[in-house]
Design a protein around this motif. Sequence first.
Motif, PDB file in Angstrom:
ATOM      1  N   PRO A 103      48.936 -21.465  12.855  1.00 23.72           N
ATOM      2  CA  PRO A 103      47.682 -22.081  13.318  1.00 23.72           C
ATOM      3  C   PRO A 103      47.929 -23.251  14.257  1.00 23.72           C
ATOM      4  O   PRO A 103      48.913 -23.981  14.106  1.00 23.72           O
ATOM      5  N   ASP A 104      47.044 -23.410  15.219  1.00 22.03           N
ATOM      6  CA  ASP A 104      47.088 -24.536  16.159  1.00 22.03           C
ATOM      7  C   ASP A 104      45.686 -25.118  16.286  1.00 22.03           C
ATOM      8  O   ASP A 104      44.784 -24.438  16.764  1.00 22.03           O
ATOM      9  N   PHE A 125      57.783 -16.760  16.395  1.00 18.62           N
ATOM     10  CA  PHE A 125      56.401 -17.117  16.076  1.00 18.62           C
ATOM     11  C   PHE A 125      55.585 -17.232  17.354  1.00 18.62           C
ATOM     12  O   PHE A 125      56.113 -17.422  18.449  1.00 18.62           O
ATOM     13  N   ASP A 126      54.265 -17.105  17.185  1.00 16.02           N
ATOM     14  CA  ASP A 126      53.305 -17.468  18.223  1.00 16.02           C
ATOM     15  C   ASP A 126      52.198 -18.244  17.535  1.00 16.02           C
ATOM     16  O   ASP A 126      52.299 -18.557  16.343  1.00 16.02           O
ATOM     17  N   HIS A 127      51.150 -18.577  18.267  1.00 13.23           N
ATOM     18  CA  HIS A 127      50.076 -19.394  17.706  1.00 13.23           C
ATOM     19  C   HIS A 127      48.716 -18.722  17.864  1.00 13.23           C
ATOM     20  O   HIS A 127      48.515 -17.905  18.764  1.00 13.23           O
ATOM     21  N   GLY A 179      37.975 -20.603  14.919  1.00 15.58           N
ATOM     22  CA  GLY A 179      37.449 -19.597  15.825  1.00 15.58           C
ATOM     23  C   GLY A 179      38.259 -18.339  15.916  1.00 15.58           C
ATOM     24  O   GLY A 179      37.757 -17.303  16.352  1.00 15.58           O
ATOM     25  N   GLU A 180      39.539 -18.365  15.503  1.00 12.20           N
ATOM     26  CA  GLU A 180      40.364 -17.176  15.620  1.00 12.20           C
ATOM     27  C   GLU A 180      41.004 -16.872  14.274  1.00 12.20           C
ATOM     28  O   GLU A 180      41.660 -17.729  13.684  1.00 12.20           O
ATOM     29  N   LEU A 181      40.798 -15.662  13.791  1.00 14.03           N
ATOM     30  CA  LEU A 181      41.426 -15.220  12.556  1.00 14.03           C
ATOM     31  C   LEU A 181      42.335 -14.040  12.888  1.00 14.03           C
ATOM     32  O   LEU A 181      41.856 -12.955  13.228  1.00 14.03           O
ATOM     33  N   ALA A 224      35.537 -14.216   2.103  1.00 17.82           N
ATOM     34  CA  ALA A 224      35.162 -13.217   3.107  1.00 17.82           C
ATOM     35  C   ALA A 224      36.052 -13.316   4.346  1.00 17.82           C
ATOM     36  O   ALA A 224      36.417 -12.302   4.947  1.00 17.82           O
ATOM     37  N   ASP A 225      36.405 -14.558   4.725  1.00 18.64           N
ATOM     38  CA  ASP A 225      37.306 -14.746   5.869  1.00 18.64           C
ATOM     39  C   ASP A 225      38.661 -14.091   5.605  1.00 18.64           C
ATOM     40  O   ASP A 225      39.198 -13.360   6.448  1.00 18.64           O
TER      41      ASP A 225
END
Length: 329
Positions: free
Chosen positions: A89-90, A107-109, A114-116, A141-142
């Motif tokens: 996460p960022d 890794f990436d971010h 707003g982004e899941l 739910a997320d």
Amino acid sequence: MRAEAPPPGVDLTEAPFELPDRFKKAVIDKLYELEWRRYPALRQPEVKEKVASFFGIDPGAFLLTRGADEALRLAFQHAGSRGAALALPDPGFFGFLRTARALGVEFDHYHVPGELPSASLLRLPVLCSPNNPSGHALSMADVQGVCARSEGGAGPLLDLTYDFFADRPLHKNLNELLSFGVISCISFSKSFALAGARVGMLVATPEIIEEVAEKNDRFGLDYFQLAVLDTLFDRRWDRERESMVEWVRSTRSEMVGILSDLLPGDALGPCQGNFIPVHISGVPDTFVRDLVEATACKVHPSSELLRITVNDFSLAGIRKLRSGPALAR
């Protein structure tokens, strides 16, 4: 031997209270009865049964660890061993990045909020709820949505370090999370004032726990850490555990009320942990400096965030700001 006190601006989100003397004595009494010349037993069924009972999960579905840091390291190692990359996460906890780099895991971010991200056998999303430092909390739910979009039965890694303070804690649904394929890391440092004891747990399917345990140190927790957990999850301390979390929630509510009067309407972020995120874009620089000095909070310049820990020092500081002439509005 001294404890390290964080300097101003480098607050460590430690618990705002100390465990009572009678708790410490109970731990010491357990230690006194043990034979220190002997290695701790490789399996700790009595301690694990107490922890399992508290969380309502099978003792085979978790591994006791030396803090959440070890749980994260083991989960990252597990992902790297099967060739998976991490999605971090960022903004996010700096320890995620540090651990991934130390282990050589790619890794990436993804952006919070707003982004899941979705998971796959080659990509492990790391979720943190509430997220440090932005404060955003996930719902069941997320998490279920992330799992539903994932491939090959893979689930995300869920860091629940601050979850005990959330309005709807996810740790109360660990069995359901396990059924989704979620791997969870839990710390007792913040919620139960045990940062100095370094105790936590990794929760996953028994198959993953067995695989991870084989790669972990043969003797994990020492006698002191085991005595702490054995005492902490004794039913006699139920009320003590609840009261520590309740104090943080109550104090957080008072601090949010004061800060709402001092700051522009959109400055406060979601307040679900033992810290309060403040967006400083649009807040006068002079007031930001006053707020940092008054609360010894941590500054996240890249995301333009302050992270104010909920404790007596911060509460007194913002009360003083409220009584002063300079307001950010």
